[in-house]
Write a protein that holds these residues in place. Structure first.
Motif, PDB file in Angstrom:
ATOM      1  N   CYS A  66      32.976  34.006  41.902  1.00 19.47           N
ATOM      2  CA  CYS A  66      33.338  34.483  40.555  1.00 19.47           C
ATOM      3  C   CYS A  66      34.317  35.620  40.626  1.00 19.47           C
ATOM      4  CB  CYS A  66      32.040  34.935  39.460  1.00 19.47           C
ATOM      5  SG  CYS A  66      31.100  33.336  39.167  1.00 19.47           S
ATOM      6  N   PHE A  67      34.057  36.422  41.788  1.00 16.66           N
ATOM      7  CA  PHE A  67      35.033  37.661  41.724  1.00 16.66           C
ATOM      8  C   PHE A  67      36.475  36.911  42.089  1.00 16.66           C
ATOM      9  CE2 PHE A  67      37.129  40.974  44.073  1.00 16.66           C
ATOM     10  CZ  PHE A  67      36.990  41.958  43.139  1.00 16.66           C
ATOM     11  N   MET A  68      36.417  35.900  43.202  1.00 17.26           N
ATOM     12  CA  MET A  68      37.777  35.429  43.399  1.00 17.26           C
ATOM     13  C   MET A  68      38.567  34.836  42.114  1.00 17.26           C
ATOM     14  SD  MET A  68      37.288  33.897  47.395  1.00 17.26           S
ATOM     15  CE  MET A  68      36.132  32.834  46.902  1.00 17.26           C
ATOM     16  N   LEU A  69      37.563  34.087  41.278  1.00 15.03           N
ATOM     17  CA  LEU A  69      38.230  33.526  40.145  1.00 15.03           C
ATOM     18  C   LEU A  69      38.699  34.556  39.223  1.00 15.03           C
ATOM     19  CD1 LEU A  69      35.463  30.662  39.733  1.00 15.03           C
ATOM     20  CD2 LEU A  69      37.888  30.268  40.526  1.00 15.03           C
ATOM     21  N   PHE A  70      38.059  35.654  39.050  1.00 11.97           N
ATOM     22  CA  PHE A  70      38.393  36.738  38.310  1.00 11.97           C
ATOM     23  C   PHE A  70      39.610  37.157  38.838  1.00 11.97           C
ATOM     24  CE2 PHE A  70      38.329  41.473  37.375  1.00 11.97           C
ATOM     25  CZ  PHE A  70      38.507  41.346  35.978  1.00 11.97           C
TER      26      PHE A  70
END
Length: 169
Positions: A66-70
Motif C-alpha cells: 500500500c505504501f508503494m501504491l501511495f
C-alpha cells in the motif's frame, strides 16, 4: 467480549466508508481502533503467539504494498491505513487472500458505478438529486467503501472471529 470483538471492526469499517464517501477522507482514529482492537483482543480470545506474529507480518506486507501504491499516487493514505489495519485480522491465511480479492472486485465494481454516476451527474442534478461531492467534483474513487464491503463479506473468516465464535458456542 464476544459482542465487542465481532462488532468493533464492522462498526469502524462502516464509519470509514461513510466518511470516505462524503469527505474523501478516512479518519486515522478508525484505522487505529481496528488495529488496536486486534492487538488487545487477539491474545485474550486465544490466538497463539505465532499466529499473532504472523498477523502482524501480514499487515506489514500489506502496508508495504500500500505504501508503494501511495507513493505512486495510486492509493490514498487513508485507504492504505484502513486496508492494513483490517488485514491484520486475517493474518497470513487463505482468509487474507479472500479479503484482498473481495476488496479488489468490489473496488472495481464501485469504480464503474462512480464513473457512470459522474458521467450522468448533470442529469441527476437537473432532476434535483443531490449527489455527494465525491461523486461530482472529485476525480478519485473513495476506496474505503470497497475495503468496508470486502471486510464485511470476509470478516467471519478471520481466525480471531473464528476463535470468538467457537468459544461462544
Amino acid at each position: 467480549m464476544v459482542v465487542i470483538v465481532t462488532l468493533i471492526v464492522p462498526f469502524c469499517l462502516a464509519l470509514a466508508a461513510i466518511s470516505d464517501l462524503f469527505t474523501m477522507k478516512i479518519p486515522n482514529k478508525l484505522s487505529a481502533a481496528i488495529l488496536v482492537s486486534f492487538l488487545v483482543f487477539a491474545p485474550l480470545v486465544g490466538l497463539g503467539w505465532a499466529d499473532y506474529g504472523m498477523s502482524i507480518a501480514a499487515a506489514s506486507a500489506v502496508f508495504a504494498v500500500c505504501f508503494m501504491l501511495f507513493a505512486m499516487n495510486v492509493m490514498g493514505g487513508g485507504d492504505a491505513k484502513l486496508l492494513t489495519a483490517t488485514a491484520i485480522w486475517f493474518g497470513f491465511t487463505p482468509a487474507l487472500i479472500s479479503f484482498l480479492v473481495t476488496v479488489a472486485f468490489v473496488g472495481g465494481f464501485i469504480t464503474l458505478i462512480f464513473l457512470l454516476l459522474r458521467a450522468n451527474a448533470n442529469t441527476a442534478m437537473a432532476m434535483g438529486i443531490r449527489l455527494p461531492a465525491s461523486l461530482v467534483t472529485e476525480s478519485k474513487i473513495p476506496y474505503g467503501i470497497a475495503i468496508a464491503i470486502g471486510g464485511y463479506l470476509t470478516f467471519q473468516q478471520s481466525p480471531v472471529v473464528n476463535l470468538v465464535l467457537l468459544a461462544a458456542s
